[in-house]
Design an enzyme around this catalytic site. Structure first.
Site, PDB file in Angstrom:
ATOM      1  N   LEU A  92       0.803  -1.229   0.000  1.00  7.30           N
ATOM      2  CA  LEU A  92       0.000   0.000   0.000  1.00  7.30           C
ATOM      3  C   LEU A  92       0.828   1.267   0.000  1.00  7.30           C
ATOM      4  O   LEU A  92       0.302   2.358   0.194  1.00  7.30           O
ATOM      5  CB  LEU A  92      -0.954  -0.017   1.204  1.00  7.30           C
TER       6      LEU A  92
ATOM      7  N   HIS B 206      -4.490  -6.759  -8.534  1.00  8.47           N
ATOM      8  CA  HIS B 206      -5.545  -5.824  -8.134  1.00  8.47           C
ATOM      9  C   HIS B 206      -6.858  -6.609  -8.084  1.00  8.47           C
ATOM     10  O   HIS B 206      -7.174  -7.335  -9.041  1.00  8.47           O
ATOM     11  CB  HIS B 206      -5.637  -4.657  -9.118  1.00  8.47           C
TER      12      HIS B 206
HETATM   13  C1  GRF Z   1      -5.439  -8.481  -1.967  1.00 10.64           C
HETATM   14  O1  GRF Z   1      -6.844  -8.432  -2.057  1.00 10.64           O
HETATM   15  C2  GRF Z   1      -4.840  -7.807  -3.169  1.00 10.64           C
HETATM   16  O2  GRF Z   1      -5.594  -7.951  -4.340  1.00 10.64           O
HETATM   17  C3  GRF Z   1      -4.840  -6.381  -2.757  1.00 10.64           C
HETATM   18  O3  GRF Z   1      -4.514  -6.386  -1.376  1.00 10.64           O
HETATM   19  C4  GRF Z   1      -4.932  -7.620  -0.815  1.00 10.64           C
HETATM   20  C5  GRF Z   1      -3.746  -8.243  -0.149  1.00 10.64           C
HETATM   21  O4  GRF Z   1      -4.138  -9.364   0.543  1.00 10.64           O
HETATM   22  N1  GRF Z   1      -3.880  -5.613  -3.538  1.00 10.64           N
HETATM   23  P1  GRF Z   1      -2.992 -10.269   1.216  1.00 10.64           P
HETATM   24  O5  GRF Z   1      -2.162  -9.335   2.085  1.00 10.64           O
HETATM   25  O6  GRF Z   1      -2.173 -10.862   0.100  1.00 10.64           O
HETATM   26  O7  GRF Z   1      -3.757 -11.300   1.985  1.00 10.64           O
END
Ligand code: GRF
Length: 197
Positions: free
Chosen positions: A81, A100
């Site tokens: 993020l 995504h």
């Molecule tokens: C996932 O839904 C991905 O698509 C998004 O952030 C989330 C990450 O989930 N970018 P995780 O940390 O891999 O469980």
């Protein structure tokens, strides 16, 4: 073998899917480094549990130094993020992959991350959503699309239902497939489109 770095900010289930696939020899690559901008990211724990170097780094120069130290060939953003700078993108052209949780170009771009993606899909009332794996460019969620997969979400009663259905049924396997295709050198980018050869 392709040297892989995975960037995480949260629970790391996508990271875990890549770890497991590498251990099953389903990916011709090895995760050498996991980086998070959040020291409490459980993804860092997942890496440590598999003896993978895990570091909380925010300074871009330190990140680049760590990538060079481990001779990284592919960066995977798995729920990362923080902003990926133009400098980093230019150092790794079509070598940074992002997943995504929607069918780009729907519900993507600035502000569409995590549960916000699914809140927008739920509010719009779409009956189908899914996930997209794409190369990272200087346009947020705008890089060449590698893989997409759709799933019926008409039975989902909340945005959280949508999030879990896509995460568990689509994302993990799609990301592993995209990473393997990269490691097999099967991804050709021509005019912003990805051809799988
Ligand atoms: C996932 O839904 C991905 O698509 C998004 O952030 C989330 C990450 O989930 N970018 P995780 O940390 O891999 O469980």
């Amino acid at each position: 073998m392709v040297n892989i770095a995975v960037f995480v900010s949260g629970g790391g289930t996508n990271l875990q899917a890549i770890i497991d696939a590498c251990e099953r020899k389903e990916i011709n690559g090895e995760i050498k480094l996991v980086i998070s901008n959040r020291k409490k990211a459980f993804g860092l724990e997942r890496a440590k549990n598999h003896n993978i170097e895990a570091r909380c780094l925010k300074d871009e120069d330190l990140i680049i130094e760590a990538l060079k130290e481990h001779k990284i060939d592919l960066i995977v953003l798995a729920g990362y993020l923080a902003i990926v700078s133009e400098k980093l993108i230019n150092l790794y052209p079509n070598k940074i992959i992002n997943i995504h949780p929607s069918l780009i170009p729907s519900f993507c771009g600035e502000g569409f991350y995590g549960i916000h993606v699914h809140e927008a899909a739920f509010k719009r009332g779409v009956k189908v959503s899914g996930a997209t794996v794409h190369f990272v460019s200087n346009v947020v969620d705008g890089g060449p699309i590698i893989l997409q997969e759709a799933i019926d979400i008409s039975d989902c009663l909340t945005p959280e239902d949508i999030q879990l259905k896509i995460l568990n049924n689509i994302e993990h396997k799609l990301l592993v497939k995209a990473v393997q295709l990269f490691c097999l050198n099967k991804l050709n980018v021509i005019n912003e489109r990805v051809e799988i050869i």
